[in-house]
Scaffold this motif. Structure first.
Motif, PDB file in Angstrom:
ATOM      1  N   LYS A   1       8.406  28.228  14.900  1.00  0.00           N
ATOM      2  CA  LYS A   1       9.260  27.436  15.789  1.00  0.00           C
ATOM      3  C   LYS A   1       8.433  26.788  16.896  1.00  0.00           C
ATOM      4  N   ASN A   2       7.434  27.511  17.394  1.00  0.00           N
ATOM      5  CA  ASN A   2       6.551  26.958  18.426  1.00  0.00           C
ATOM      6  C   ASN A   2       5.754  25.774  17.887  1.00  0.00           C
TER       7      ASN A   2
ATOM      8  N   ILE B   1       6.700  23.744  15.457  1.00  0.00           N
ATOM      9  CA  ILE B   1       7.646  22.628  15.335  1.00  0.00           C
ATOM     10  C   ILE B   1       7.871  21.977  16.691  1.00  0.00           C
ATOM     11  N   LYS B   2       8.100  22.777  17.724  1.00  0.00           N
ATOM     12  CA  LYS B   2       8.322  22.235  19.069  1.00  0.00           C
ATOM     13  C   LYS B   2       7.093  21.476  19.573  1.00  0.00           C
ATOM     14  N   TYR B   3       5.926  22.015  19.290  1.00  0.00           N
ATOM     15  CA  TYR B   3       4.674  21.364  19.701  1.00  0.00           C
ATOM     16  C   TYR B   3       4.570  19.970  19.091  1.00  0.00           C
ATOM     17  N   PHE B   4       4.806  19.862  17.792  1.00  0.00           N
ATOM     18  CA  PHE B   4       4.689  18.558  17.136  1.00  0.00           C
ATOM     19  C   PHE B   4       5.834  17.621  17.514  1.00  0.00           C
ATOM     20  N   GLN B   5       7.005  18.157  17.803  1.00  0.00           N
ATOM     21  CA  GLN B   5       8.106  17.310  18.296  1.00  0.00           C
ATOM     22  C   GLN B   5       7.720  16.692  19.635  1.00  0.00           C
ATOM     23  N   GLU B   6       7.073  17.478  20.475  1.00  0.00           N
ATOM     24  CA  GLU B   6       6.658  16.991  21.791  1.00  0.00           C
ATOM     25  C   GLU B   6       5.595  15.893  21.640  1.00  0.00           C
ATOM     26  N   ILE B   7       4.667  16.089  20.744  1.00  0.00           N
ATOM     27  CA  ILE B   7       3.644  15.067  20.500  1.00  0.00           C
ATOM     28  C   ILE B   7       4.297  13.782  20.001  1.00  0.00           C
ATOM     29  N   GLU B   8       5.193  13.901  19.037  1.00  0.00           N
ATOM     30  CA  GLU B   8       5.850  12.718  18.482  1.00  0.00           C
ATOM     31  C   GLU B   8       6.689  11.997  19.536  1.00  0.00           C
ATOM     32  N   LYS B   9       7.295  12.768  20.432  1.00  0.00           N
ATOM     33  CA  LYS B   9       8.081  12.158  21.509  1.00  0.00           C
ATOM     34  C   LYS B   9       7.195  11.293  22.396  1.00  0.00           C
ATOM     35  N   HIS B  10       6.011  11.785  22.714  1.00  0.00           N
ATOM     36  CA  HIS B  10       5.094  11.039  23.577  1.00  0.00           C
ATOM     37  C   HIS B  10       4.453   9.859  22.862  1.00  0.00           C
ATOM     38  N   MET B  11       4.423   9.910  21.551  1.00  0.00           N
ATOM     39  CA  MET B  11       3.845   8.820  20.774  1.00  0.00           C
ATOM     40  C   MET B  11       4.897   7.794  20.361  1.00  0.00           C
ATOM     41  N   GLY B  12       6.146   8.063  20.686  1.00  0.00           N
ATOM     42  CA  GLY B  12       7.215   7.131  20.342  1.00  0.00           C
ATOM     43  C   GLY B  12       7.672   7.224  18.901  1.00  0.00           C
ATOM     44  N   ARG B  13       7.293   8.267  18.214  1.00  0.00           N
ATOM     45  CA  ARG B  13       7.679   8.462  16.820  1.00  0.00           C
ATOM     46  C   ARG B  13       8.654   9.626  16.755  1.00  0.00           C
TER      47      ARG B  13
ATOM     48  N   LYS C   1       0.833  -1.197   0.000  1.00  0.00           N
ATOM     49  CA  LYS C   1       0.000   0.000   0.000  1.00  0.00           C
ATOM     50  C   LYS C   1       0.870   1.250   0.000  1.00  0.00           C
ATOM     51  N   VAL C   2       0.516   2.212  -0.830  1.00  0.00           N
ATOM     52  CA  VAL C   2       1.256   3.471  -0.924  1.00  0.00           C
ATOM     53  C   VAL C   2       0.751   4.406   0.167  1.00  0.00           C
ATOM     54  N   TYR C   3       1.677   4.973   0.917  1.00  0.00           N
ATOM     55  CA  TYR C   3       1.328   5.913   1.981  1.00  0.00           C
ATOM     56  C   TYR C   3       1.328   7.322   1.417  1.00  0.00           C
ATOM     57  N   ARG C   4       0.233   8.024   1.580  1.00  0.00           N
ATOM     58  CA  ARG C   4       0.130   9.414   1.149  1.00  0.00           C
ATOM     59  C   ARG C   4       0.141  10.302   2.383  1.00  0.00           C
ATOM     60  N   ARG C   5       0.997  11.317   2.350  1.00  0.00           N
ATOM     61  CA  ARG C   5       1.060  12.252   3.472  1.00  0.00           C
ATOM     62  C   ARG C   5      -0.179  13.139   3.496  1.00  0.00           C
ATOM     63  N   SER C   6      -0.608  13.454   4.690  1.00  0.00           N
ATOM     64  CA  SER C   6      -1.731  14.374   4.850  1.00  0.00           C
ATOM     65  C   SER C   6      -1.259  15.789   4.539  1.00  0.00           C
ATOM     66  N   ARG C   7      -2.199  16.669   4.366  1.00  0.00           N
ATOM     67  CA  ARG C   7      -1.855  18.082   4.124  1.00  0.00           C
ATOM     68  C   ARG C   7      -1.055  18.630   5.301  1.00  0.00           C
ATOM     69  N   LEU C   8      -1.438  18.260   6.518  1.00  0.00           N
ATOM     70  CA  LEU C   8      -0.707  18.701   7.703  1.00  0.00           C
ATOM     71  C   LEU C   8       0.743  18.219   7.648  1.00  0.00           C
ATOM     72  N   GLU C   9       0.943  16.962   7.275  1.00  0.00           N
ATOM     73  CA  GLU C   9       2.304  16.425   7.175  1.00  0.00           C
ATOM     74  C   GLU C   9       3.114  17.156   6.110  1.00  0.00           C
ATOM     75  N   LEU C  10       2.483  17.519   5.005  1.00  0.00           N
ATOM     76  CA  LEU C  10       3.181  18.275   3.965  1.00  0.00           C
ATOM     77  C   LEU C  10       3.621  19.633   4.501  1.00  0.00           C
ATOM     78  N   TYR C  11       2.709  20.327   5.177  1.00  0.00           N
ATOM     79  CA  TYR C  11       3.049  21.626   5.752  1.00  0.00           C
ATOM     80  C   TYR C  11       4.186  21.504   6.756  1.00  0.00           C
ATOM     81  N   LEU C  12       4.120  20.480   7.596  1.00  0.00           N
ATOM     82  CA  LEU C  12       5.169  20.288   8.596  1.00  0.00           C
ATOM     83  C   LEU C  12       6.506  19.929   7.947  1.00  0.00           C
ATOM     84  N   ASP C  13       6.484  19.135   6.896  1.00  0.00           N
ATOM     85  CA  ASP C  13       7.725  18.789   6.191  1.00  0.00           C
ATOM     86  C   ASP C  13       8.376  20.030   5.594  1.00  0.00           C
ATOM     87  N   VAL C  14       7.570  20.893   4.987  1.00  0.00           N
ATOM     88  CA  VAL C  14       8.099  22.135   4.401  1.00  0.00           C
ATOM     89  C   VAL C  14       8.589  23.060   5.505  1.00  0.00           C
ATOM     90  N   LEU C  15       7.813  23.206   6.560  1.00  0.00           N
ATOM     91  CA  LEU C  15       8.204  24.064   7.681  1.00  0.00           C
ATOM     92  C   LEU C  15       9.522  23.593   8.287  1.00  0.00           C
TER      93      LEU C  15
END
Length: 93
Positions: A73-74, A76-88, A4-18
């Motif tokens: 920057k805030n 980015i830090k917010y999503f880094q914190e979420i990913e840390k708690h999710m183990g990703r 299965k091909v994984y497609r990034r969500s719009r949010l993921e695209l924005y975060l990747d560019v940011l």
């Protein structure tokens, strides 16, 4: 049959560019390679991020260059914190 091909969500695209801009890739062509997107998609994402106040254009030079704002920057830090708690760990410092 391929998997299965994984497609990034719009949010993921924005975060990747940011995150690419945050990592120092200030020119759109560099963001294209870092985010693995077409130039048009990158520019659409940048336009959105500009409208949200998460990035800004660097003034005083002819070429398009961007930088991340404090709000960006805030985010980015917010999503880094979420990913840390999710183990990703996609975006780490």
């Amino acid at each position: 049959m391929p998997g299965k091909v994984y497609r990034r969500s719009r949010l993921e695209l924005y975060l990747d560019v940011l995150h690419a801009i945050y990592d120092g890739r200030r020119a759109p062509s560099r963001v294209v390679y870092a985010a693995n997107l077409s130039y048009d998609r990158v520019m659409n994402c940048i336009d959105f991020l500009l409208a949200q106040g998460l990035v800004e254009r660097i003034e005083g030079i002819k070429k398009k260059r961007y930088t991340v704002t404090e709000n960006g920057k805030n985010v980015i830090k917010y999503f880094q914190e979420i990913e840390k708690h999710m183990g990703r760990r996609k975006y780490s410092d």
